[in-house]
Design a protein around this motif. Structure first.
Motif, PDB file in Angstrom:
ATOM      1  N   ASP A  27       0.868  -1.138  -0.176  1.00 26.88           N
ATOM      2  CA  ASP A  27       0.190  -0.197   0.241  1.00 26.88           C
ATOM      3  C   ASP A  27       0.751   0.991  -0.319  1.00 26.88           C
ATOM      4  O   ASP A  27       0.299   2.413   0.666  1.00 26.88           O
ATOM      5  N   ARG A  28       2.301   1.525  -0.133  1.00 23.08           N
ATOM      6  CA  ARG A  28       3.006   2.796  -0.024  1.00 23.08           C
ATOM      7  C   ARG A  28       3.439   2.788  -1.490  1.00 23.08           C
ATOM      8  O   ARG A  28       3.295   1.818  -3.401  1.00 23.08           O
ATOM      9  N   ALA A  29       3.649   4.110  -1.921  1.00 19.66           N
ATOM     10  CA  ALA A  29       4.064   4.578  -3.420  1.00 19.66           C
ATOM     11  C   ALA A  29       5.048   4.705  -3.648  1.00 19.66           C
ATOM     12  O   ALA A  29       6.008   4.820  -2.451  1.00 19.66           O
ATOM     13  N   GLY A  30       5.940   4.048  -5.035  1.00 19.73           N
ATOM     14  CA  GLY A  30       7.563   4.124  -4.509  1.00 19.73           C
ATOM     15  C   GLY A  30       8.213   5.463  -5.912  1.00 19.73           C
ATOM     16  O   GLY A  30       7.856   4.624  -7.190  1.00 19.73           O
ATOM     17  N   LEU A  31       9.362   6.123  -5.053  1.00 22.41           N
ATOM     18  CA  LEU A  31       9.683   6.886  -6.270  1.00 22.41           C
ATOM     19  C   LEU A  31      10.726   5.747  -6.744  1.00 22.41           C
ATOM     20  O   LEU A  31      11.683   5.745  -6.015  1.00 22.41           O
ATOM     21  N   HIS A  48       0.994   0.683  -6.702  1.00 23.35           N
ATOM     22  CA  HIS A  48      -0.046  -0.621  -7.034  1.00 23.35           C
ATOM     23  C   HIS A  48      -1.522  -0.049  -6.961  1.00 23.35           C
ATOM     24  O   HIS A  48      -2.318   0.885  -6.921  1.00 23.35           O
ATOM     25  N   ASN A  49      -3.135  -0.448  -8.256  1.00 27.45           N
ATOM     26  CA  ASN A  49      -3.807  -0.125  -8.296  1.00 27.45           C
ATOM     27  C   ASN A  49      -5.011  -1.588  -7.475  1.00 27.45           C
ATOM     28  O   ASN A  49      -5.331  -1.048  -7.085  1.00 27.45           O
ATOM     29  N   HIS A  50      -4.100  -2.419  -7.809  1.00 27.49           N
ATOM     30  CA  HIS A  50      -4.982  -3.750  -6.728  1.00 27.49           C
ATOM     31  C   HIS A  50      -3.869  -4.568  -5.733  1.00 27.49           C
ATOM     32  O   HIS A  50      -3.240  -4.726  -6.311  1.00 27.49           O
ATOM     33  N   LEU A  51      -4.321  -4.279  -4.496  1.00 26.69           N
ATOM     34  CA  LEU A  51      -3.291  -5.296  -4.011  1.00 26.69           C
ATOM     35  C   LEU A  51      -3.734  -7.035  -3.881  1.00 26.69           C
ATOM     36  O   LEU A  51      -3.143  -7.268  -3.277  1.00 26.69           O
ATOM     37  N   SER A  52      -5.143  -6.835  -3.819  1.00 25.93           N
ATOM     38  CA  SER A  52      -4.984  -8.572  -3.699  1.00 25.93           C
ATOM     39  C   SER A  52      -6.945  -7.734  -4.741  1.00 25.93           C
ATOM     40  O   SER A  52      -7.095  -7.109  -5.019  1.00 25.93           O
ATOM     41  N   VAL A  53      -8.472  -9.012  -4.980  1.00 23.22           N
ATOM     42  CA  VAL A  53      -8.982  -9.300  -6.019  1.00 23.22           C
ATOM     43  C   VAL A  53      -9.769  -8.135  -5.395  1.00 23.22           C
ATOM     44  O   VAL A  53     -10.582  -7.610  -5.640  1.00 23.22           O
ATOM     45  N   ARG A  60      -5.336   3.041  -6.689  1.00 23.98           N
ATOM     46  CA  ARG A  60      -6.873   2.886  -7.441  1.00 23.98           C
ATOM     47  C   ARG A  60      -7.879   3.627  -8.761  1.00 23.98           C
ATOM     48  O   ARG A  60      -8.335   3.850  -9.943  1.00 23.98           O
ATOM     49  N   GLU A  61      -7.458   4.915  -8.528  1.00 22.34           N
ATOM     50  CA  GLU A  61      -8.620   5.736  -8.539  1.00 22.34           C
ATOM     51  C   GLU A  61      -8.010   6.813  -9.452  1.00 22.34           C
ATOM     52  O   GLU A  61      -8.461   8.236 -10.259  1.00 22.34           O
ATOM     53  N   ILE A  62      -6.396   6.862  -9.434  1.00 22.35           N
ATOM     54  CA  ILE A  62      -5.757   7.824 -10.489  1.00 22.35           C
ATOM     55  C   ILE A  62      -6.673   7.808 -11.704  1.00 22.35           C
ATOM     56  O   ILE A  62      -6.121   9.431 -12.133  1.00 22.35           O
ATOM     57  N   SER A  63      -7.148   7.468 -12.289  1.00 26.48           N
ATOM     58  CA  SER A  63      -7.094   8.287 -14.081  1.00 26.48           C
ATOM     59  C   SER A  63      -8.584   8.346 -14.135  1.00 26.48           C
ATOM     60  O   SER A  63      -9.096   9.282 -14.682  1.00 26.48           O
ATOM     61  N   VAL A 111       5.330  12.359 -11.943  1.00 27.43           N
ATOM     62  CA  VAL A 111       4.408  11.424 -12.924  1.00 27.43           C
ATOM     63  C   VAL A 111       4.162  10.542 -12.209  1.00 27.43           C
ATOM     64  O   VAL A 111       5.468   9.875 -11.393  1.00 27.43           O
ATOM     65  N   LEU A 112       2.470   9.627 -11.538  1.00 28.60           N
ATOM     66  CA  LEU A 112       2.217   8.922 -11.610  1.00 28.60           C
ATOM     67  C   LEU A 112       2.235   7.910 -12.301  1.00 28.60           C
ATOM     68  O   LEU A 112       0.808   7.953 -13.948  1.00 28.60           O
ATOM     69  N   ILE A 113       2.347   6.307 -11.740  1.00 25.64           N
ATOM     70  CA  ILE A 113       2.505   5.233 -12.518  1.00 25.64           C
ATOM     71  C   ILE A 113       1.524   3.990 -12.222  1.00 25.64           C
ATOM     72  O   ILE A 113       1.903   4.028 -10.873  1.00 25.64           O
ATOM     73  N   THR A 114       1.138   3.458 -12.582  1.00 25.30           N
ATOM     74  CA  THR A 114       0.166   2.444 -11.991  1.00 25.30           C
ATOM     75  C   THR A 114      -0.662   1.687 -13.868  1.00 25.30           C
ATOM     76  O   THR A 114       0.148   2.467 -14.358  1.00 25.30           O
ATOM     77  N   CYS A 115      -0.477   0.292 -13.553  1.00 25.89           N
ATOM     78  CA  CYS A 115      -1.286  -0.356 -14.355  1.00 25.89           C
ATOM     79  C   CYS A 115      -2.389  -0.650 -13.968  1.00 25.89           C
ATOM     80  O   CYS A 115      -3.118  -1.427 -13.822  1.00 25.89           O
ATOM     81  N   GLU A 116      -2.839   0.242 -14.640  1.00 21.30           N
ATOM     82  CA  GLU A 116      -4.447   0.763 -14.990  1.00 21.30           C
ATOM     83  C   GLU A 116      -5.263  -0.545 -15.201  1.00 21.30           C
ATOM     84  O   GLU A 116      -5.778  -0.189 -14.825  1.00 21.30           O
TER      85      GLU A 116
END
Length: 120
Positions: A27-31, A48-53, A60-63, A111-116
């Motif tokens: 649940d952390r963000a990484g530089l 991450h956008n999800h930690l588990s199902v 998760r909501e950056i979109s 720049v914020l990055i996730t696997c949308e």
């Protein structure tokens, strides 16, 4: 990120074998190592956008972020950096060239990055 009601600790993600492994972030963000610290150049931060199902990750909501929405980063010194969203782009995985071209349009950008489109 008050607009999407998200707060996360920021840690460094080391570059190992030309890759950033973020599996351990939880649940952390990484530089991303090799990018600048916030306020000292372009900073690339992944989460991450999800930690588990059934459990959402911090990004998760950056979109849903829109131009002008605010993002705050509290540095170790206590100083708070304020950023405003100027673009929200969906890119192909590993499209670092396009991401970098967009990022350098703003000095000292964030720049914020996730696997949308990926979930566990």
């Amino acid at each position: 990120m008050p607009t999407i009601n998200v707060s996360a600790d920021l840690v460094e993600v080391p570059l190992m074998d030309d890759n950033w492994s973020i599996d351990w972030l939880q649940d952390r963000a990484g530089l991303l190592s090799g990018s600048s610290l916030p306020g000292e150049g372009t900073a690339f931060i992944a989460a991450h956008n999800h930690l588990s199902v059934s459990e959402a990750g911090p990004f998760r909501e950056i979109s849903g972020l829109k131009s002008g929405d605010l993002v705050f980063i509290r540095k170790a010194s206590g100083e708070v950096m304020q950023y405003a969203v100027y673009a929200n782009e969906l890119l192909e995985p590993n499209d670092l060239v396009t991401m970098t071209e967009i990022a350098v349009q703003e000095e000292n950008g964030l720049v914020l990055i996730t696997c949308e489109n990926e979930s566990v």
